[in-house]
Design a protein around this motif. Structure first.
Motif, short mmCIF file in Angstrom:
data_model
loop_
_atom_site.label_atom_id
_atom_site.label_comp_id
_atom_site.label_asym_id
_atom_site.label_seq_id
_atom_site.Cartn_x
_atom_site.Cartn_y
_atom_site.Cartn_z
N PRO A 207 0.90 -1.21 -0.07
CA PRO A 207 0.14 -0.24 0.02
C PRO A 207 0.88 1.22 0.00
N GLU A 208 0.56 2.12 -0.84
CA GLU A 208 1.23 3.37 -0.88
C GLU A 208 1.22 4.27 0.38
N ARG A 209 0.07 4.00 1.17
CA ARG A 209 0.05 4.78 2.49
C ARG A 209 1.12 4.50 3.27
N ALA A 210 1.79 3.28 3.36
CA ALA A 210 2.73 2.95 4.25
C ALA A 210 4.00 3.92 3.79
N PHE A 211 4.34 3.90 2.50
CA PHE A 211 5.57 4.87 2.12
C PHE A 211 5.35 6.23 2.36
N GLN A 212 4.21 6.75 2.08
CA GLN A 212 3.77 8.03 2.61
C GLN A 212 4.00 8.35 4.20
N ALA A 213 3.52 7.24 4.98
CA ALA A 213 3.84 7.61 6.28
C ALA A 213 5.25 7.59 6.61
N TYR A 214 6.03 6.66 6.04
CA TYR A 214 7.55 6.63 6.26
C TYR A 214 8.17 7.97 5.87
N ALA A 215 7.79 8.58 4.44
CA ALA A 215 8.33 9.89 4.20
C ALA A 215 7.92 11.09 5.12
N GLU A 216 6.45 10.93 5.48
CA GLU A 216 6.19 11.99 6.40
C GLU A 216 7.09 11.87 7.82
N ASP A 217 7.22 10.74 8.04
CA ASP A 217 8.22 10.82 9.47
C ASP A 217 9.86 11.22 9.12
N LEU A 218 9.97 11.19 7.84
CA LEU A 218 11.49 11.44 7.26
C LEU A 218 11.39 12.96 7.11
N LEU A 219 10.29 13.34 6.79
CA LEU A 219 10.35 14.91 6.49
C LEU A 219 10.09 15.46 7.91
N LYS A 220 9.37 15.04 8.90
CA LYS A 220 9.46 15.65 10.17
C LYS A 220 10.65 15.73 10.78
N GLU A 221 11.58 14.59 10.43
CA GLU A 221 12.85 14.81 11.23
C GLU A 221 13.76 15.94 10.51
N ALA A 222 13.58 15.93 9.07
CA ALA A 222 14.09 17.00 8.53
C ALA A 222 13.97 18.46 8.96
N LYS A 223 12.62 18.67 9.30
CA LYS A 223 12.22 20.02 9.81
C LYS A 223 13.03 20.28 11.10
N ARG A 224 13.44 19.38 11.73
CA ARG A 224 14.16 19.55 13.26
C ARG A 224 15.58 19.79 13.10
N ILE A 225 15.94 19.70 11.71
CA ILE A 225 17.58 19.92 11.26
C ILE A 225 17.68 21.24 10.71
N LYS A 226 18.64 21.94 11.30
CA LYS A 226 18.73 23.35 11.09
C LYS A 226 19.26 23.38 9.46
N GLY A 227 18.50 24.22 8.68
CA GLY A 227 18.67 25.01 7.24
C GLY A 227 18.49 23.94 6.37
N LEU A 228 18.13 22.43 6.71
CA LEU A 228 17.69 21.43 5.66
C LEU A 228 16.38 21.63 5.00
N ARG A 229 16.38 21.30 3.79
CA ARG A 229 15.21 21.34 3.12
C ARG A 229 15.28 20.14 2.18
N ILE A 230 14.33 19.24 2.22
CA ILE A 230 14.10 17.87 1.59
C ILE A 230 13.40 18.31 0.36
N ASN A 231 13.96 18.09 -0.95
CA ASN A 231 13.29 18.05 -2.34
C ASN A 231 12.72 16.98 -2.81
N LYS A 232 13.23 15.71 -2.66
CA LYS A 232 12.72 14.38 -3.01
C LYS A 232 13.43 13.38 -2.02
N ILE A 233 12.34 12.43 -2.13
CA ILE A 233 12.48 11.11 -1.41
C ILE A 233 12.16 9.89 -2.30
N GLU A 234 13.22 8.91 -2.63
CA GLU A 234 13.02 7.92 -3.55
C GLU A 234 13.05 6.52 -2.79
N PHE A 235 12.08 5.86 -2.92
CA PHE A 235 12.31 4.38 -2.24
C PHE A 235 12.25 3.36 -3.56
#
Length: 579
Positions: A207-235
């Motif tokens: 299910p695509e929702r599983a990867f979407q949830a995984y990507a959302e967690d990675l993006l949340k982690e990226a927001k906590r990192i100073k100056g980092l902007r994520i453009n693309k995540i590829e699985f």
């Protein structure tokens, strides 16, 4: 009118206008060459039941029944009544007819057909739209209030214009006192673009929702990192049975310093493995991360520090090589002590362990697999039960010590009975002593025969005597070869199960006797295992190293069997298949 026996296309449809009736007729005509209508209507004068036959362009026949008066109208009278009723509520059934059904309907209702004027359909609805004069008067009367209401808004714009002029005057007076805002403040920042998430699936579906949830967690982690902007995540996901092998690629930019970028890379590498269990929760598959790359400002980093931490160590626990272990390097001391304790307790329970291999898989949670060859009088099932009890008890204690969850998964036991082992060892000795005695007597007899032949001057029988001697030696050798080959096959089979990092599949062995030497051809097949941990593919053990370990084990068994049975065994051909 009579109608061919068929089901209606549209049944009990209520229409209230000429347009709705026209749409129903067109829908019926679109399915065939003609249509038959059954219409039920009423007004203040009474109730009416009409039947209308028509083709694509005109009315062919019309008939009406005045229900209250039990009176029938045909032809023009029925059409006139229909025109007067159009615009009032009607209940309509529509039947589609093909060319043949139209002709049959005309033949069945020829008297009505003759009396009906062939009025075009567009003329029927045109006249209906014009309607009686009464309806026009109603329209003109209803139009009067509209014009009256339209006059009222004309005064409203004048009032609004006056109010607007007053407001503009006030604004122009107050405007000099207010400083104009700078252009930079007036510009609104553009909303950030949503990072792109790409999922490439092979081998199955998730299910695509599983990867979407995984990507959302990675993006949340990226927001906590100073100056980092994520453009693309590829699985890149390869789906297996209950597992999914992942290659994760993260692309982004950073406004921070080189130190900030280094921290961001390491934190994102850690986040990939940290949030991977989301797939287990959402899709019920175990994630195994094979490869990770984080590309920030075009610079790529590989998870070397994670690879080193997840590297497995395989080696001997004891000096004699009787106990071997494969586990992560950072917990090797704990599990080596665990292996010694387990084997000591097993031997105390009456199992003489010849060889044992502990394969411990996992990183955060550990799974113990034991392959063992032991000598005991107990059955295989009993040994397995005892071994599992000992393994589980000590695993529980070790888990509490290192604060990890440890389970015992698979136990493979090869049991050798002491009586069989003893007989196998003693049999060659008895045979060899008896054979040596016979050979000694045979040599004496041969010498006496040769001496007698020489005295008699007969040398032709010497080759015959030598041939007989060779046949006797070969017959004696065969008596020792058969049990030696059986023992060799059994021991190689047991030894191959203990080879680390592979799963033994099958063994083929052929032999040939050349003089006093047995030449052996061996072919063995193995399945390479994925080592534990999220980054299992980085085990660093090459295929050549595994094949060398297998060859060394086979040659060692050949030497041992050759020594025990007193025959020379040579390896002529060895083929190791590693998949």
């Amino acid at each position: 009118m009579q109608l061919p026996d068929k089901q209606p296309l549209i049944e009990n449809m209520v229409v209230t206008s000429a347009g709705e009736l026209g749409e129903l007729i067109q829908k019926g005509l679109s399915k065939g060459s003609g249509a038959f209508l059954k219409i039920f209507a009423k007004d203040s004068a009474g109730k009416y039941y009409m039947t209308i036959l028509l083709d694509r362009s005109k009315i062919l026949a019309a008939e009406c029944l005045l229900v209250d008066k039990k009176q029938g109208l045909t032809g023009e009278e029925a059409i006139t009544l229909l025109k007067s009723l159009i615009g009032k509520p009607m209940v309509v059934d529509v039947y589609t007819l093909d060319e043949l059904e139209i002709k049959l309907s005309i033949a069945d209702n020829v008297d009505v057909y003759v009396q009906t004027p062939k009025i075009p359909l567009n003329e029927l609805f045109k006249k209906a739209e014009e309607g009686p004069p009464k309806r026009e008067e109603e329209k003109t009367e209803s139009a009067v209030p509209v014009t009256a209401t339209q006059e009222v808004p004309k005064a409203v714009p004048a009032v609004r214009e006056a109010q607007a002029e007053e407001k503009t005057e006030v604004i122009t007076e107050e405007k000099p006192s207010v400083s104009a805002p700078p252009k930079e403040e007036a510009k609104k920042p553009a909303p950030p673009e949503k990072p792109e998430v790409i999922v490439n699936l092979t081998g199955g579906e998730l299910p695509e929702r599983a990867f979407q949830a995984y990507a959302e967690d990675l993006l949340k982690e990226a927001k906590r990192i100073k100056g980092l902007r994520i453009n693309k995540i590829e699985f890149d996901a390869n789906v297996g049975e209950g597992v999914v092998y992942l290659n994760v690629h993260i692309y982004g930019n950073s406004d921070g310093s080189s130190r900030d970028i280094e921290i961001a890379e390491k934190r994102m590498l850690h986040a990939v493995s940290k949030y991977a269990p989301v797939l287990l929760r959402e899709a019920e598959v175990k994630p195994i991360v094979r490869d990770v790359s984080v590309v920030i400002d075009g610079q790529e980093i590989k998870p070397q520090e994670i690879v080193d931490r997840d590297k497995k160590k395989t080696g001997n626990v004891t000096k004699d090589g009787r106990i071997s272990l494969s586990v992560l390097e950072d917990v090797w001391p704990y599990f080596s002590a665990y292996a010694r304790t387990v084997i000591t307790e097993l031997e105390g329970a009456g199992v003489r362990v010849k060889k044992a291999y502990f394969d411990v898989r996992g990183r955060r949670e550990f799974e113990i697999n034991l392959s063992m060859v032991g000598e005991t009088e107990m059955t295989k099932e009993t040994v397995e039960r005892i071994a599992r009890d000992i393994l589980t008890r000590h695993a529980r204690e070790l888990g509490r010590s290192i604060k990890r969850y440890i389970t015992v998964h698979n136990i493979d036991v090869e049991v050798l009975t002491p009586a069989v082992v003893k007989a196998a060892k003693e049999a060659p000795k008895a045979t060899s002593s008896k054979a040596s005695e016979i050979l000694a007597k045979k040599e004496l007899l041969e010498k006496e025969v040769e001496q007698l032949l020489k005295q008699a001057g007969i040398d032709e029988l010497a080759p015959l005597t030598e041939e007989k001697r060779k046949e006797a030696e070969e017959a004696m050798l065969k008596g020792r070869i058969e049990p030696a080959i059986d023992a060799l096959k059994t021991r190689i089979h047991a030894e191959m199960k203990l080879i680390p990092r592979v799963t033994f599949k099958w063994l083929k062995m052929n032999h040939e006797i050349r003089d006093s030497t047995v030449m052996v051809d061996i072919e063995a097949s193995f399945l390479r295992e994925e080592t534990g941990g999220l980054f299992g593919s980085f085990s660093g053990v090459s295929e050549s190293k595994i094949k060398k370990d297998i060859e060394d084990a086979i040659r060692r068994v050949l030497r041992e069997v050759s020594k025990e049975y007193g025959i020379r065994i040579g390896l002529r051909k060895l083929n190791i298949i590693l998949r």
